[in-house]
Design an enzyme around this catalytic site. Structure first.
Site, PDB file in Angstrom:
ATOM      1  N   CYS A 380       0.835  -1.206   0.000  1.00  0.00           N
ATOM      2  CA  CYS A 380       0.000   0.000   0.000  1.00  0.00           C
ATOM      3  C   CYS A 380       0.873   1.261   0.000  1.00  0.00           C
ATOM      4  O   CYS A 380       1.423   1.624  -1.031  1.00  0.00           O
ATOM      5  CB  CYS A 380      -0.985  -0.048   1.162  1.00  0.00           C
ATOM      6  SG  CYS A 380      -2.419   0.986   0.872  1.00  0.00           S
ATOM      7  N   HIS A 513      -3.684  -4.964   0.691  1.00  0.00           N
ATOM      8  CA  HIS A 513      -3.079  -5.556   1.895  1.00  0.00           C
ATOM      9  C   HIS A 513      -3.229  -7.071   1.887  1.00  0.00           C
ATOM     10  O   HIS A 513      -4.198  -7.605   2.453  1.00  0.00           O
ATOM     11  CB  HIS A 513      -3.759  -4.992   3.149  1.00  0.00           C
ATOM     12  CG  HIS A 513      -3.466  -3.555   3.393  1.00  0.00           C
ATOM     13  ND1 HIS A 513      -2.391  -3.142   4.154  1.00  0.00           N
ATOM     14  CD2 HIS A 513      -4.085  -2.433   2.963  1.00  0.00           C
ATOM     15  CE1 HIS A 513      -2.375  -1.816   4.190  1.00  0.00           C
ATOM     16  NE2 HIS A 513      -3.386  -1.361   3.475  1.00  0.00           N
ATOM     17  N   GLU A 515      -1.761  -9.189   3.558  1.00  0.00           N
ATOM     18  CA  GLU A 515      -1.586  -9.786   4.894  1.00  0.00           C
ATOM     19  C   GLU A 515      -2.914 -10.158   5.550  1.00  0.00           C
ATOM     20  O   GLU A 515      -2.965 -11.064   6.373  1.00  0.00           O
ATOM     21  CB  GLU A 515      -0.783  -8.851   5.814  1.00  0.00           C
ATOM     22  CG  GLU A 515      -1.437  -7.544   6.240  1.00  0.00           C
ATOM     23  CD  GLU A 515      -1.186  -6.389   5.277  1.00  0.00           C
ATOM     24  OE1 GLU A 515      -0.990  -6.646   4.072  1.00  0.00           O
ATOM     25  OE2 GLU A 515      -1.231  -5.223   5.718  1.00  0.00           O
TER      26      GLU A 515
HETATM   27  N1  GLN Z   1      -1.847   6.753   3.052  1.00  0.00           N
HETATM   28  C1  GLN Z   1      -1.970   5.988   1.846  1.00  0.00           C
HETATM   29  C2  GLN Z   1      -3.340   6.170   1.207  1.00  0.00           C
HETATM   30  O1  GLN Z   1      -4.288   6.533   1.867  1.00  0.00           O
HETATM   31  C3  GLN Z   1      -1.689   4.520   2.084  1.00  0.00           C
HETATM   32  C4  GLN Z   1      -2.648   3.858   3.001  1.00  0.00           C
HETATM   33  C5  GLN Z   1      -2.189   2.502   3.459  1.00  0.00           C
HETATM   34  O2  GLN Z   1      -1.002   2.189   3.414  1.00  0.00           O
HETATM   35  N2  GLN Z   1      -3.091   1.697   3.934  1.00  0.00           N
HETATM   36  O3  GLN Z   1      -3.483   5.930   0.036  1.00  0.00           O
END
Ligand code: GLN
Length: 540
Positions: A380, A513, A515
């Site tokens: 992410c 994600h 995970e």
């Molecule tokens: N801050 C980033 C976004 O909102 C990544 C968010 C995250 O890593 N879950 O896109």
């Protein structure tokens, strides 16, 4: 008909109610029953989405896009069942709901009160969205005696009264401390906690006693006598060396048997503990190790990256080795220290994150991984940082940044305000911070003959998201010309989901994600592959 099992906690918090509930679920499932796990949280936030990981640990995201308590992660990992929005409620959500109804005039001019309106709504949530389940295990967050948990305890007391005492079971988990000075196991805190519970009308049926050492018969008898439960229903849980041992230890203590006996349900199916026995043995005995450096902002708090830590361990399980996590605080990581700090790692991972603080350290670590050909995994925010690093150093966009850090003419990562879900147009906003991101499962299409399609062994995947910003697709050709491929895209080809480097043994960034979907009995292929690559690197 579903039977309800309520799990409360006493004496102190962090006794492992989540893990106990999840282990019980596995045992019942293994005996052939259908189980659902739920968490009732007493805090006032509508969901934990707006809480800092320092406060509450990781925010766990469900397939249907709810930001929930990290205990739901335990539930999924042990039971293998995906949780939903309807499996986590908070005081905030309940009040929000009741107040909205009140404003609509739905209470027919009555005075709206905690009893019955709040407790009724809690009971509705407990029974909501349940169909063919044999058991619903509901964990009540917090500790008995907290002001916040009172409406929940009152609601489950009423629930058992209305739904039938024979169809509801109360499990109370307490601490039974060992006093070194007198070499004694103390039952008094448990007695007090049960007394507190009984004063609000709840008599526990099973008491799980968390203890540093095994509880002698005399002390068990004492708990049985003072707390009004049969001696077989005083179940001990002595600290285990690895969480994977928990289902084994609860089965040894006959927790599942006592639960079935309570409900007068017979099951001839034997519990299959083999997978947990194998994992426990592997985790405790393997000598082979690989060091993974996690460069993030919340590394000091153990629970902040709970699912990620677990998924990396799962990757180790599938490679039959132990993953040693080296946590590196990105804030303090100066570019000049990179070599020294990352000297011993065979893989670098940048996890999800929010905000500008610590980003330069992350970007410097990514540059190091790219140039030294160290396996790199960006998740992410980690993928977004990899894009910024590549834009600055390979595309010569010196001021490349993300619009998350302020407006700029070189936002290679920008705020998404619209995207599609199942053909429907969704809109994001920054006005309200709660639940307004691109959340939950989304499909991505993978480019053929890429590393990622080989890892997944397919070209269509679905993974869970939680982000507001997105890599700008307009830069795609520029990146690909220099060797960074956009190997996974949203079905409409507008949103980059995965990036990878052509000339690197393992350099992958994902906008989602993975995970959240990894389980000890079914490790996620991306983590298995990353750990395999790190292991190969360590042999060089
Ligand atoms: N801050 C980033 C976004 O909102 C990544 C968010 C995250 O890593 N879950 O896109």
């Amino acid at each position: 008909m579903a039977r309800y099992i309520f799990v409360t906690g006493g004496v102190v918090s962090s006794l492992g109610k989540g893990l106990s509930s999840a282990s019980l679920s596995y045992l019942l499932q293994s005996r052939g029953f259908k189980v659902r796990l739920r968490k009732l949280d007493p805090y006032l936030n509508v969901d934990p989405g707006t809480m800092s990981p320092f406060q509450h640990g990781e925010v766990f995201v469900t397939n249907d896009g709810a930001e929930t308590d990290l205990d739901l992660g335990h539930y999924e990992r042990f039971s293998g069942i995906s949780t939903n929005k309807s499996d986590n409620i908070t005081t905030g959500k309940i009040y929000n709901d009741v107040i909205k109804r009140e404003r609509k005039g739905k209470y027919l001019g009555k005075t709206v009160q905690v009893i019955p309106h709040i407790t009724n709504r809690i009971k509705e949530f407990i029974r909501n969205d349940i169909s063919k389940e044999d058991f619903v295990i509901c964990e009540i967050g917090g500790t008995v005696g907290d002001i916040e948990s009172l409406p929940f305890l009152e609601a489950i007391r009423q629930f058992s009264n209305e739904f039938g005492r024979n169809n509801t079971l109360f499990i109370h988990l307490t601490l039974v401390p060992y006093m070194r000075a007198s070499d004694e196991i103390k039952t008094k805190p448990t007695q007090h906690s049960v007394k507190e519970l009984r004063s609000i009308g709840i008599q526990p049926d099973i008491i799980i006693c968390r203890s540093e050492r095994s509880i002698p018969l005399d002390q068990r008898k004492k708990i049985s006598l003072f707390c009004n439960v049969s001696i077989q229903d005083v179940i001990e849980t002595v600290d285990v060396k690895t969480i994977y041992e928990a289902p084994i230890s609860f089965n040894k203590e006959k927790l599942d048997e006592r639960v079935l006996k309570y409900f007068k349900i017979k099951s001839n199916k034997k519990v299959n503990l083999k997978p947990w026995v194998n994992i426990t043995k592997l985790v405790l005995t393997t000598k082979r190790r690989v060091n993974i450096g996690i460069v993030g902002k919340y590394v000091e708090l153990k629970d902040a990256y709970k699912s990620l830590d677990e998924a990396l361990t799962h990757g180790g399980i599938s490679n039959k080795l132990k993953v040693n996590l080296i946590r590196i605080e990105s804030d303090k990581l100066k570019p000049s220290d990179i070599k020294k700090k990352l000297k011993d790692v065979s893989g670098i991972l940048i996890p999800g994150g929010f905000g500008k603080r610590g980003t330069e350290g992350k970007i410097a670590a990514i540059k190091h991984a790219r140039l030294k050909k160290i396996p790199f995994f960006g998740i992410c925010f980690g993928m977004q940082m990899a894009i910024i690093e590549f834009a600055r150093n390979m595309l010569n966009i010196k001021n490349a940044t993300s619009s998350e850090f302020g407006s700029s003419k070189a936002s290679v990562v920008g705020l998404i305000d619209e995207w599609k879900k199942d053909g429907k147009l969704m809109k994001g906003t920054k006005k309200d911070l709660g639940g307004t991101m691109r959340l939950g499962s989304y499909t991505a299409r993978l480019k053929k003959d890429t590393k990622i399609s080989k890892i997944y062994k397919t070209t269509v995947i679905s993974e869970r998201h939680r982000h507001r910003y997105e890599v700008n697709i307009n830069y795609k050709d520029q990146f690909e010309k220099k060797g960074m491929i956009f190997s996974g895209l949203s079905p409409d080809n507008n949103l980059p989901e995965i990036i990878e480097l052509r000339n690197h043994p393992w350099f992958i960034g994902v906008q989602f994600h993975p995970e959240f979907k990894s389980r000890p009995l079914l490790p996620h292929p991306l983590f298995s592959s990353f750990i395999e690559a790190a292991n190969n690197y360590s042999k060089k």
